[in-house]
Enzyme design. Structure first.
Site, PDB file in Angstrom:
ATOM      1  N   ASP A 174       0.828  -1.208   0.000  1.00 45.44           N
ATOM      2  CA  ASP A 174       0.000   0.000   0.000  1.00 45.44           C
ATOM      3  C   ASP A 174       0.861   1.256   0.000  1.00 45.44           C
ATOM      4  OD1 ASP A 174      -2.920  -0.869   0.376  1.00 45.44           O
ATOM      5  OD2 ASP A 174      -1.918  -2.008   1.942  1.00 45.44           O
ATOM      6  N   SER A 175       1.907   1.256   0.821  1.00 44.09           N
ATOM      7  CA  SER A 175       2.729   2.449   0.959  1.00 44.09           C
ATOM      8  C   SER A 175       3.518   2.743  -0.314  1.00 44.09           C
ATOM      9  CB  SER A 175       3.685   2.292   2.149  1.00 44.09           C
ATOM     10  OG  SER A 175       2.950   2.145   3.344  1.00 44.09           O
TER      11      SER A 175
END
Length: 413
Positions: A172-173
């Protein structure tokens, strides 16, 4: 002119339509550098990350970081009045960030093509598991799935065990950072191609060219996978799990010292390798002509790692660090957060910020990265209470107190 005291993105309006990690982290980075970010949340509990991991008074400590500098506006987007409010904010925004499944925004008349027809300068960052096209586009895809499909999980762990995950939501990051990069490039293109939309239509419309930034989680991870593709295509090599070692780059591994600590040593540069071997009293390996270059060292990886491990076993973590740092060999211990918060380098770089919750309880947050010399990022406030900015945002749209009260009574906000 940009107000440097407020950050390089001062004056940039961002609308965040997202939950959990990828979309909100993307918007968070823009907010940290001065963008005015309005985060739309469901009135029914808000972003689920508010209740993730360690809580204080019912709210996640993570929230204080993930939503810092953002304004929280609650909207029940299933209601057409809420959709109208969101549309007005979207048309006024420089950047829209969303991470719903493809097609959801279109149902609410908030899709990219629908907004672009009204505002040609629309920039929309769309983060999803598989992107906006392709046979898998409608499937749910979290960061863990992106890490798996993108290749990271396959190469993580030991060869004789199942793949492991990194201990954070790295998929996600990484996608969020790709979203930030895409947004900045799209903003640059919009500005050089005409600038911000003036709110008018037809011949009076003066606007640069907006665009959609389509970020797939699996592709963001895939983008980090170094030489994976050409190695397989040209040489039929499938990179496998190798534990703490960096395959094909020797030596670069994790070793254990005599006091049971783990130490990472990267002696893979040719000159560095020689210094490393001399530092661990292996002049024979330093002088071995086969080991002068990396391609000669790879076939003898086990021998070299064995020599380094044998030396580490005679050292404490502190003595090993002292010897190798003295020999100018890249080396480091593996840090926990406890190590970080006591470390002179972290402290010298001011990597922690002291803040306080609304009740006065002190709390440290990670400082903002990257560090800009002229326009650094700043934490203006911690993640806000749910709907904390409802009145402020709606009043700016022209709603009076009575209208806002009615929206609240009707469950729209």
């Amino acid at each position: 002119m940009t107000d440097t005291a407020k950050g390089p993105l001062a004056g940039i309006k961002v609308l965040e339509l997202g939950t959990l990690i990828a979309g909100p982290f993307c918007a968070r980075m823009l907010a940290e550098f001065g963008a005015d970010v309005i985060k739309i949340e469901s009135p029914d509990g808000g972003d689920p990350i508010r209740q993730w991991r360690v809580l204080k008074d019912g709210t996640s400590l993570w929230w204080s970081v993930q939503a810092r500098n953002k304004k929280s506006l609650t909207l029940n987007l299933k209601d057409k009045r809420a959709q109208d409010i969101a549309r007005r904010l979207a048309l006024d925004a420089d950047i829209i960030i969303e991470n719903y499944r493809p097609g959801v925004l279109e149902k609410w008349q908030l899709g990219y093509d629908q907004l672009k027809a009204l505002n040609p300068a629309t920039i929309m960052v769309r983060l999803s598991g598989y992107g906006q096209t392709g046979p898998m586009k409608d499937l749910p895809g979290f960061g863990a799935i992106g890490e798996s499909m993108g290749g990271l999980r396959y190469v993580s762990g030991h060869a004789d065990r199942p793949p492991v995950r990194v201990g954070i939501s790295i998929g996600d990051s990484v996608a969020a950072m790709h979203g930030v990069i895409g947004a900045m490039m799209a903003l640059r293109h919009r500005d050089v191609s005409g600038g911000r939309w003036n709110g008018k239509q037809g011949d009076d419309c003066i606007a640069g060219q907006g665009q959609m930034v389509d970020v797939a989680l699996y592709e963001s991870v895939f983008n980090l996978m170094e030489s994976l593709v050409p190695e397989f295509d040209h040489a039929g090599v499938v990179r496998e799990r190798t534990g703490g070692a960096l395959p094909g780059i020797v030596p670069s591994n994790t070793y254990t010292t005599g006091d049971g600590e783990n130490i990472v040593i990267a002696g893979n540069g040719d000159a560095i390798f020689k210094r490393l071997m001399l530092a661990i009293d292996r002049a024979d390996l330093a002088a071995d002509p086969q080991l002068v270059r990396n391609d000669g060292r790879v076939p003898r990886t086990a021998e070299i790692d064995g020599a380094i491990q044998a030396w580490c076993a005679t050292q404490t973590i502190d003595s090993a660090l002292a010897v190798l740092q003295g020999a100018d060999v890249p080396v480091g211990k593996i840090y926990s957060v406890r190590n970080m918060m006591r470390d002179p380098q972290f402290l010298a770089r001011q990597m922690f910020e002291q803040h306080a919750f609304a009740d006065g309880t002190p709390v440290k947050l990670p400082a903002i990265s990257p560090k800009l010399s002229a326009t650094p990022g700043v934490t203006r406030w911690l993640g806000p209470a749910l709907g904390a900015h409802n009145d402020e945002v709606l009043q700016q749209l022209g709603y009076d107190d009575a209208a806002i009260a009615q929206l609240r009574t009707d469950g729209v906000i």
